[in-house]
Enzyme design. Structure first.
Site, PDB file in Angstrom:
ATOM      1  N   PHE A 288       0.855  -1.191   0.000  1.00 49.55           N
ATOM      2  CA  PHE A 288       0.000   0.000   0.000  1.00 49.55           C
ATOM      3  C   PHE A 288       0.887   1.237   0.000  1.00 49.55           C
ATOM      4  CE2 PHE A 288      -2.357   3.565   1.666  1.00 49.55           C
ATOM      5  CZ  PHE A 288      -3.523   3.487   0.923  1.00 49.55           C
TER       6      PHE A 288
ATOM      7  N   ASP B  15       9.143   2.499   2.572  1.00 49.46           N
ATOM      8  CA  ASP B  15       7.976   3.340   2.836  1.00 49.46           C
ATOM      9  C   ASP B  15       7.612   3.151   4.309  1.00 49.46           C
ATOM     10  OD1 ASP B  15       5.543   4.549   3.158  1.00 49.46           O
ATOM     11  OD2 ASP B  15       4.621   3.711   1.351  1.00 49.46           O
TER      12      ASP B  15
ATOM     13  N   LYS C  78       2.049  10.751   8.003  1.00 48.91           N
ATOM     14  CA  LYS C  78       1.212  10.418   9.155  1.00 48.91           C
ATOM     15  C   LYS C  78       1.706  11.062  10.459  1.00 48.91           C
ATOM     16  CE  LYS C  78      -1.247   6.646   7.047  1.00 48.91           C
ATOM     17  NZ  LYS C  78      -0.865   5.564   6.162  1.00 48.91           N
TER      18      LYS C  78
HETATM   19  C1  LIG Z   1      -1.060   5.692   4.654  1.00 49.46           C
HETATM   20  C2  LIG Z   1       0.056   5.225   3.813  1.00 49.46           C
HETATM   21  C3  LIG Z   1       0.434   5.911   2.640  1.00 49.46           C
HETATM   22  C4  LIG Z   1      -0.376   7.057   2.055  1.00 49.46           C
HETATM   23  O1  LIG Z   1      -0.547   8.127   2.922  1.00 49.46           O
HETATM   24  P1  LIG Z   1      -1.718   9.193   2.638  1.00 49.46           P
HETATM   25  O2  LIG Z   1      -1.411  10.302   3.605  1.00 49.46           O
HETATM   26  O3  LIG Z   1      -3.004   8.501   2.927  1.00 49.46           O
HETATM   27  O4  LIG Z   1      -1.603   9.601   1.221  1.00 49.46           O
HETATM   28  C5  LIG Z   1       1.550   5.474   1.969  1.00 49.46           C
HETATM   29  N1  LIG Z   1       2.263   4.422   2.385  1.00 49.46           N
HETATM   30  C6  LIG Z   1       1.927   3.727   3.498  1.00 49.46           C
HETATM   31  C7  LIG Z   1       2.778   2.582   3.933  1.00 49.46           C
HETATM   32  C8  LIG Z   1       0.812   4.091   4.242  1.00 49.46           C
HETATM   33  O5  LIG Z   1       0.453   3.380   5.311  1.00 49.46           O
END
Ligand SMILES: *Cc1c(COP(=O)(O)O)cnc(C)c1O
Length: 400
Positions: A140, A225, A254
């Site tokens: 994701f 990521d 986040k």
């Molecule tokens: C939440 C998330 C994203 C995307 O973040 P948004 O602020 O929702 O665009 C990307 N990579 C990972 C691993 C995530 O958990």
């Protein structure tokens, strides 16, 4: 207005792209939230780890208020007095030489993709438009068209083509599969050290170290990521630390702002970041002084309140308590730090009904995929609060 009134309004006027639990929150503090009827709940999702520092942390709220009264946005056409300090503090905390600020997580991932492609062409010497990026199945990375192009979740892509080419998916946790997928045009391997949305999947011991060595050997960049796994969630500042490696770049978001404001960033070595020149990439709000001031304070709270260490200790405790329940519905309990997944057996009837039952007992958790309950409370949770939650979680896991 009551809960039902708000839900009706939302259904009438909003796009139908989420399926939230039917709780309407109007107040929050630390690990607790309250709904419009005055009911109190423990938040075991923490906004997908954006509120690691706890809801409405007073120090971060103050930083936001103070900065809001001074200057909020200059655009990067001019400079501001907060961004350079965020750069320095973030670099010193994380050990990465360079920072590129964005807003959402998806934008940080997009930034990383642009950086590695450009590095491929300008530094590695990949022929024009031939760059390949390897990603993992069940990943994701956000919801932009390019990012969904390498998703293996059919629903994320259905109806949104044509998709962006240049991605190759391999099995998560399988370093050999990565090695076999690399060609002379591979510029990077983009991987979550723990797959969060994928169901809190922890890869086999040593996977990232092996992946790192393979990337090094083949002149391929390793980008982790850590938008969800980073900034303490896994019990380390970054989840890649469990493998004793340092990737070439990392995306964060986040919790970078403690949930008060969208702030994300791509962190990398100077060699990679130097591919960007004025005009190559940007964002009107990226690096704005309000976001920078909030992020600076959010990072200070993370460090000064020892939230990374607390996540490690309390996560271990939480998992031990969960294991002691011995529910017939549970297939596996996994995770690192306060990043915990409880996978249910196929016969359990899906995680959603468990999340709804938890809500009835004052705990907000969200299913991820159909059969995993994720427990990822704010990192400020105390042992006593975990005990409080466990009494209720136990009842729910032991139901029929
Ligand atoms: C939440 C998330 C994203 C995307 O973040 P948004 O602020 O929702 O665009 C990307 N990579 C990972 C691993 C995530 O958990």
């Amino acid at each position: 207005m009551n809960t039902q009134d708000y839900i009706s309004l939302e259904n009438q006027y909003g796009a139908n792209n989420y399926n939230p639990l039917d709780v309407v929150i109007d107040k929050a503090q630390g690990v607790w939230v309250w709904d419009v009827e005055g009911n109190k709940y423990m938040d075991c999702l923490a906004a997908y780890s954006a509120v690691n520092q706890g809801h409405c942390h007073p120090r971060i709220v103050d930083a936001l208020k103070n900065q809001a009264e001074k200057v909020t946005l200059t655009s990067r056409a001019f400079r501001n007095d907060q961004l350079p300090l965020l750069y320095k503090e973030l670099s010193e905390l994380t050990g990465f030489e360079k920072v590129l600020p964005m807003n959402s997580g998806a934008e940080a991932v997009e930034t990383a993709l642009k950086a590695v492609r450009k590095w491929g062409y300008k530094v590695k010497g990949v022929p024009e438009n031939k760059a390949e990026i390897i990603t993992c199945r069940n990943n994701f990375g956000g919801r932009t068209i390019t990012i969904i192009s390498f998703s293996t979740e059919e629903q994320y892509k259905d109806g949104f083509g044509p998709l962006t080419p240049g991605f190759k998916n391999v099995e998560y946790g399988n370093a050999k599969a990565l090695e076999e997928a690399i060609t002379e045009n591979t510029v990077a391997f983009l991987v979550e050290p723990i797959q969060g949305e994928g169901g809190v999947i922890v890869p086999p011991e040593g996977y990232l170290k092996e992946a790192y060595d393979i990337c090094q050997k083949n002149n391929v960049l390793l980008i982790t990521d850590e938008i969800q796994s980073g900034l303490g969630r896994s019990g380390k500042l970054f989840a890649f630390e469990y493998d004793g490696i340092r990737p070439d770049g990392v995306t964060i978001g986040k919790a970078l702002s403690g949930g008060l404001y969208p702030v994300s960033a791509f962190l990398a070595s100077k060699e990679i970041m130097d591919v960007f020149h004025p005009g190559d990439h940007g964002s009107t709000f990226g690096g704005n002084p309000l976001g920078a001031a909030v992020a600076r304070e959010a990072l200070k709270v993370l460090v000064e309140e020892n939230l990374v260490e607390k996540s490690y200790e309390h996560g271990k405790y939480f998992r031990e308590q969960l294991r002691a329940v011995n529910s017939k519905h549970v297939k596996e309990i996994r995770g690192r730090g306060l990043f915990i997944g409880v996978e249910l057996n196929d016969e359990a009837g899906g995680a959603r009904r468990f999340c709804e039952a938890l809500m009835g007992k004052g705990i907000l958790a969200k299913e991820t995929h159909d059969n995993v309950i994720r427990f990822a409370p704010p990192l400020v949770i105390t042992k006593e609060e975990i005990d409080w939650a466990m009494e209720r979680i136990k009842d729910v896991l032991l139901m029929d």
